[in-house]
Scaffold this motif. Sequence first.
Motif, PDB file in Angstrom:
ATOM      1  N   ALA A   1       0.833  -1.209   0.000  1.00 28.27           N
ATOM      2  CA  ALA A   1       0.000   0.000   0.000  1.00 28.27           C
ATOM      3  C   ALA A   1       0.867   1.258   0.000  1.00 28.27           C
ATOM      4  CB  ALA A   1      -0.928  -0.012   1.207  1.00 28.27           C
ATOM      5  N   GLY A   2       2.182   1.085  -0.110  1.00 28.20           N
ATOM      6  CA  GLY A   2       3.076   2.234  -0.183  1.00 28.20           C
ATOM      7  C   GLY A   2       3.493   2.797   1.163  1.00 28.20           C
TER       8      GLY A   2
ATOM      9  N   ASP B   1      -0.972  10.768   5.771  1.00 29.24           N
ATOM     10  CA  ASP B   1      -1.126   9.793   4.683  1.00 29.24           C
ATOM     11  C   ASP B   1      -1.454   8.408   5.224  1.00 29.24           C
ATOM     12  OD1 ASP B   1      -0.613  11.735   2.787  1.00 29.24           O
ATOM     13  OD2 ASP B   1       1.507  11.202   2.556  1.00 29.24           O
ATOM     14  N   LEU B   2      -0.939   8.101   6.395  1.00 30.37           N
ATOM     15  CA  LEU B   2      -1.186   6.793   6.989  1.00 30.37           C
ATOM     16  C   LEU B   2      -2.664   6.604   7.318  1.00 30.37           C
ATOM     17  CD1 LEU B   2       0.462   4.306   7.793  1.00 30.37           C
ATOM     18  CD2 LEU B   2       0.559   5.238  10.092  1.00 30.37           C
TER      19      LEU B   2
ATOM     20  N   LEU C   1      -6.073  -0.021   1.041  1.00 25.72           N
ATOM     21  CA  LEU C   1      -6.120  -1.468   1.207  1.00 25.72           C
ATOM     22  C   LEU C   1      -7.459  -2.034   0.748  1.00 25.72           C
ATOM     23  CD1 LEU C   1      -4.446  -1.761   4.728  1.00 25.72           C
ATOM     24  CD2 LEU C   1      -3.439  -2.464   2.547  1.00 25.72           C
ATOM     25  N   LEU C   2      -8.546  -1.358   1.098  1.00 24.05           N
ATOM     26  CA  LEU C   2      -9.866  -1.820   0.670  1.00 24.05           C
ATOM     27  C   LEU C   2     -10.021  -1.738  -0.845  1.00 24.05           C
ATOM     28  CD1 LEU C   2     -12.050  -0.240   3.488  1.00 24.05           C
ATOM     29  CD2 LEU C   2     -11.735  -2.686   3.038  1.00 24.05           C
ATOM     30  N   ALA C   3      -9.567  -0.641  -1.433  1.00 18.02           N
ATOM     31  CA  ALA C   3      -9.700  -0.464  -2.885  1.00 18.02           C
ATOM     32  C   ALA C   3      -8.914  -1.522  -3.656  1.00 18.02           C
ATOM     33  CB  ALA C   3      -9.232   0.930  -3.284  1.00 18.02           C
ATOM     34  N   ARG C   4      -7.772  -1.928  -3.100  1.00 14.62           N
ATOM     35  CA  ARG C   4      -6.933  -2.918  -3.786  1.00 14.62           C
ATOM     36  C   ARG C   4      -7.210  -4.338  -3.300  1.00 14.62           C
ATOM     37  NH1 ARG C   4      -1.011  -0.739  -3.574  1.00 14.62           N
ATOM     38  NH2 ARG C   4      -0.722  -2.526  -4.938  1.00 14.62           N
TER      39      ARG C   4
ATOM     40  N   ALA D   1      -1.564  -4.830  11.288  1.00 16.89           N
ATOM     41  CA  ALA D   1      -0.376  -4.011  11.020  1.00 16.89           C
ATOM     42  C   ALA D   1      -0.745  -2.532  11.025  1.00 16.89           C
ATOM     43  CB  ALA D   1       0.238  -4.404   9.677  1.00 16.89           C
ATOM     44  N   TRP D   2      -1.874  -2.198  10.398  1.00 16.31           N
ATOM     45  CA  TRP D   2      -2.304  -0.796  10.384  1.00 16.31           C
ATOM     46  C   TRP D   2      -2.653  -0.316  11.790  1.00 16.31           C
ATOM     47  CZ3 TRP D   2      -7.054   1.802  11.185  1.00 16.31           C
ATOM     48  CH2 TRP D   2      -6.996   3.160  10.866  1.00 16.31           C
TER      49      TRP D   2
END
Length: 115
Positions: free
Chosen positions: A18-19, A28-29, A36-39, A49-50
């Motif tokens: 997710a970069g 940005d975090l 994550l949801l979009a991908r 982790a988030w």
Amino acid sequence: MIKDPDSAPSPYDVLAEAGVTPWTSHADLRDVPFELLARRLMTPFTQAAWDELRTVPGRLLVDLFRYDVDLADELPEAVAEIDRLLREQGGPDPGPPLSDEAAARLLADLVRFDV
């Protein structure tokens, strides 16, 4: 830094797709879950982790363990630098140096891992 193959991966490693890096801003975090949801990468593993990185205290704790610091080697130089800055600014006299036991007690009082 050498990674222990038996340890859990760093939250930064888990969120790398997710970069997310240690240099990702906190603002940005906050948008990472949407990425994550979009991908379609949001899993319980990436969520955990988030969660470790989403709060400032949590992120500071994760970042703390990224660095290998030898306190015995670094502390005298840091104390000398603080003393120099205090002298330049007309601060209070630093007084006699603390014993190792007193320094350890102060450090234990300052560092809390109740995040």
